[in-house]
Design a protein around this motif. Sequence first.
Motif, PDB file in Angstrom:
ATOM      1  N   UNK A 281       0.837  -1.207   0.106  1.00 27.46           N
ATOM      2  CA  UNK A 281       0.000   0.095   0.018  1.00 27.46           C
ATOM      3  C   UNK A 281       0.885   1.382   0.059  1.00 27.46           C
ATOM      4  N   UNK A 282       0.834   2.027  -0.971  1.00 31.61           N
ATOM      5  CA  UNK A 282       1.524   3.213  -1.208  1.00 31.61           C
ATOM      6  C   UNK A 282       2.861   3.164  -1.600  1.00 31.61           C
ATOM      7  N   UNK A 283       3.252   2.114  -1.733  1.00 29.46           N
ATOM      8  CA  UNK A 283       4.719   1.987  -2.490  1.00 29.46           C
ATOM      9  C   UNK A 283       4.742   1.355  -3.816  1.00 29.46           C
ATOM     10  N   UNK A 284       5.560   2.259  -4.807  1.00 33.94           N
ATOM     11  CA  UNK A 284       5.601   1.694  -6.197  1.00 33.94           C
ATOM     12  C   UNK A 284       7.092   1.650  -6.501  1.00 33.94           C
ATOM     13  N   UNK A 285       7.552   1.038  -7.540  1.00 34.16           N
ATOM     14  CA  UNK A 285       8.780   0.832  -7.957  1.00 34.16           C
ATOM     15  C   UNK A 285       8.652   1.034  -9.436  1.00 34.16           C
ATOM     16  N   UNK A 286       9.796   2.023  -9.927  1.00 27.09           N
ATOM     17  CA  UNK A 286       9.869   2.265 -11.268  1.00 27.09           C
ATOM     18  C   UNK A 286      11.401   2.442 -11.530  1.00 27.09           C
ATOM     19  N   UNK A 287      11.597   2.406 -13.107  1.00 22.88           N
ATOM     20  CA  UNK A 287      13.059   2.394 -13.347  1.00 22.88           C
ATOM     21  C   UNK A 287      13.934   1.380 -12.792  1.00 22.88           C
ATOM     22  N   UNK A 288      15.208   1.593 -12.287  1.00 21.67           N
ATOM     23  CA  UNK A 288      15.939   0.391 -12.174  1.00 21.67           C
ATOM     24  C   UNK A 288      15.432  -0.551 -11.096  1.00 21.67           C
ATOM     25  N   UNK A 289      14.354   0.290 -10.182  1.00 28.23           N
ATOM     26  CA  UNK A 289      13.807  -0.335  -8.919  1.00 28.23           C
ATOM     27  C   UNK A 289      12.754  -1.332  -9.375  1.00 28.23           C
ATOM     28  N   UNK A 290      12.537  -1.164 -10.686  1.00 28.36           N
ATOM     29  CA  UNK A 290      11.396  -2.198 -11.139  1.00 28.36           C
ATOM     30  C   UNK A 290      11.905  -3.073 -12.237  1.00 28.36           C
ATOM     31  N   UNK A 291      12.983  -2.610 -13.081  1.00 25.49           N
ATOM     32  CA  UNK A 291      13.570  -3.352 -14.201  1.00 25.49           C
ATOM     33  C   UNK A 291      15.084  -3.097 -14.446  1.00 25.49           C
ATOM     34  N   UNK A 292      16.043  -3.896 -14.412  1.00 26.20           N
ATOM     35  CA  UNK A 292      17.164  -3.732 -15.114  1.00 26.20           C
ATOM     36  C   UNK A 292      17.599  -4.383 -16.337  1.00 26.20           C
ATOM     37  N   UNK A 293      18.004  -4.066 -17.347  1.00 20.17           N
ATOM     38  CA  UNK A 293      17.885  -4.725 -18.699  1.00 20.17           C
ATOM     39  C   UNK A 293      19.384  -4.897 -19.010  1.00 20.17           C
ATOM     40  N   UNK A 294      19.614  -5.703 -20.211  1.00 25.36           N
ATOM     41  CA  UNK A 294      20.822  -5.722 -20.749  1.00 25.36           C
ATOM     42  C   UNK A 294      21.077  -4.617 -21.554  1.00 25.36           C
ATOM     43  N   UNK A 295      22.386  -3.899 -21.908  1.00 25.77           N
ATOM     44  CA  UNK A 295      22.386  -2.691 -22.563  1.00 25.77           C
ATOM     45  C   UNK A 295      22.278  -2.657 -23.689  1.00 25.77           C
ATOM     46  N   UNK A 296      22.161  -3.978 -24.360  1.00 26.78           N
ATOM     47  CA  UNK A 296      21.889  -3.885 -25.951  1.00 26.78           C
ATOM     48  C   UNK A 296      20.746  -3.133 -26.358  1.00 26.78           C
ATOM     49  N   UNK A 297      20.893  -2.071 -27.495  1.00 23.37           N
ATOM     50  CA  UNK A 297      20.186  -1.243 -27.742  1.00 23.37           C
ATOM     51  C   UNK A 297      19.914   0.036 -27.244  1.00 23.37           C
ATOM     52  N   UNK A 298      20.380  -0.027 -25.640  1.00 26.16           N
ATOM     53  CA  UNK A 298      20.559   0.971 -24.954  1.00 26.16           C
ATOM     54  C   UNK A 298      18.986   1.493 -24.526  1.00 26.16           C
ATOM     55  N   UNK A 299      18.252   0.572 -24.149  1.00 26.56           N
ATOM     56  CA  UNK A 299      16.629   0.700 -23.650  1.00 26.56           C
ATOM     57  C   UNK A 299      16.570   1.097 -22.382  1.00 26.56           C
ATOM     58  N   UNK A 300      17.410   0.696 -21.152  1.00 24.54           N
ATOM     59  CA  UNK A 300      17.158   0.905 -19.803  1.00 24.54           C
ATOM     60  C   UNK A 300      16.790   2.096 -19.327  1.00 24.54           C
ATOM     61  N   UNK A 301      17.343   3.131 -19.440  1.00 24.77           N
ATOM     62  CA  UNK A 301      16.943   4.760 -18.770  1.00 24.77           C
ATOM     63  C   UNK A 301      15.862   5.310 -19.771  1.00 24.77           C
ATOM     64  N   UNK A 302      15.871   4.659 -21.024  1.00 24.68           N
ATOM     65  CA  UNK A 302      14.608   5.278 -21.905  1.00 24.68           C
ATOM     66  C   UNK A 302      13.220   4.619 -21.273  1.00 24.68           C
ATOM     67  N   UNK A 303      13.462   3.328 -21.010  1.00 20.80           N
ATOM     68  CA  UNK A 303      12.156   2.843 -20.281  1.00 20.80           C
ATOM     69  C   UNK A 303      11.742   3.430 -19.383  1.00 20.80           C
TER      70      UNK A 303
END
Length: 393
Positions: A281-303
């Motif tokens: 309740x009241x706590x959400x994750x986004x960015x690197x706290x929700x997903x960390x990706x392989x750097x191929x195509x450089x999508x991590x920060x863009x997502x």
Amino acid sequence: MSLLPDHQDAMTTPSYDIAILGSGPVGCALALALARHAPDPGRILLAGPMPAPRPAGQAIDPRALAMNHGSHQFLDSLNAWPAHAAAITHVHVSQAHHVGQTQIDHADLGVAELGCVVRYDELLERLHQALEHSGVQRLLERPSRPLAGTPVQLPLKTQTLTTRVALLSDGVAPSGLRREYGQRAVLATIRASRPRPGWAFERFTREGPLALLPHPADPALYSLVWCVPPARAEALLASPAAAFAQALQQAFGQRLGTLRPVGDSHTFPLSLHVGPQYLGPGVMALGNAAQTLHPVAGQGLNLGLRDVAQLAHALGPWLARPQSEVSFPLRHYMHKRRLDRGLTVAITDTLPRVFATKWAPLRHACSLGLMALELLPMLRRPLARHLMQGQRR
């Protein structure tokens, strides 16, 4: 400087309406985006350290970020785009030891650029500068893991703050899908004797993908992200500059002429983690706290920045009446992010594993796939458009 309320009653009015835990690019962008919706930006807290000042004359930081077209527009709207950026107008994708290749051109998609490369330290510095004029409260200490509830509790060393909503933008959630790729990314800055302005290169080798991105510091420089097995990564870091250059030249080829490293190299392990967005309740994750990706195509920060844009949009109306129930806008946000998140995770997880396969028939199929993308714009354009801006609806 730490800015905290002079008094609070945790049982009645929480210290804050929203607390963002993590002061990296995603956390800073989220604070700026939410501040534009908030009647009182002082009810928003950003918790995390400030970036260290950059010493004059320091070596070029090898950490560079490929920001796609959508991220550029979004950061521009927050007045947080760094002063120096190298435009990407063409992307060349190839497979080592195979003939398959494809090119993505900005004109095919009707845009001036597919994206840009910015220095990590410059982007973070610019975001923090924008925050100085936002009205958002700052706390240099990052609380330990928030305790979900009504209100959410934020334990500090000497006290506990409270907030209606806690948003985690960095760190890794404790559960979810995990995959170790058995690779490390080698980061370095490379000087090319025959640079091609605006061109970015992604080359799939049997060890892993190798990317060379135009560097904002100099038209002849490229940012290298070279994914290789851990032992190979350590050997590359320990090798003399001439040996490193020879190995890179052999893996990449002669498209940019002679390649040589400039400054230090760094390495970090590669893994996939896709965790829950809702943490209580009241706590959400986004960015690197929700997903960390392989750097191929450089999508991590863009997502992560697309997470920010849609979460700020979802919470905007709620910020006008923060005493109202917040669960509906948070559920709406999770629903809207499902498609974009799933597609991006699938692309970045599949590409490095398929192209690095030891099974010859699959390697040949990958080469044919690149040829099909080159010959059939109807296949190439949807993939290119997703990598350029993601799913934003």
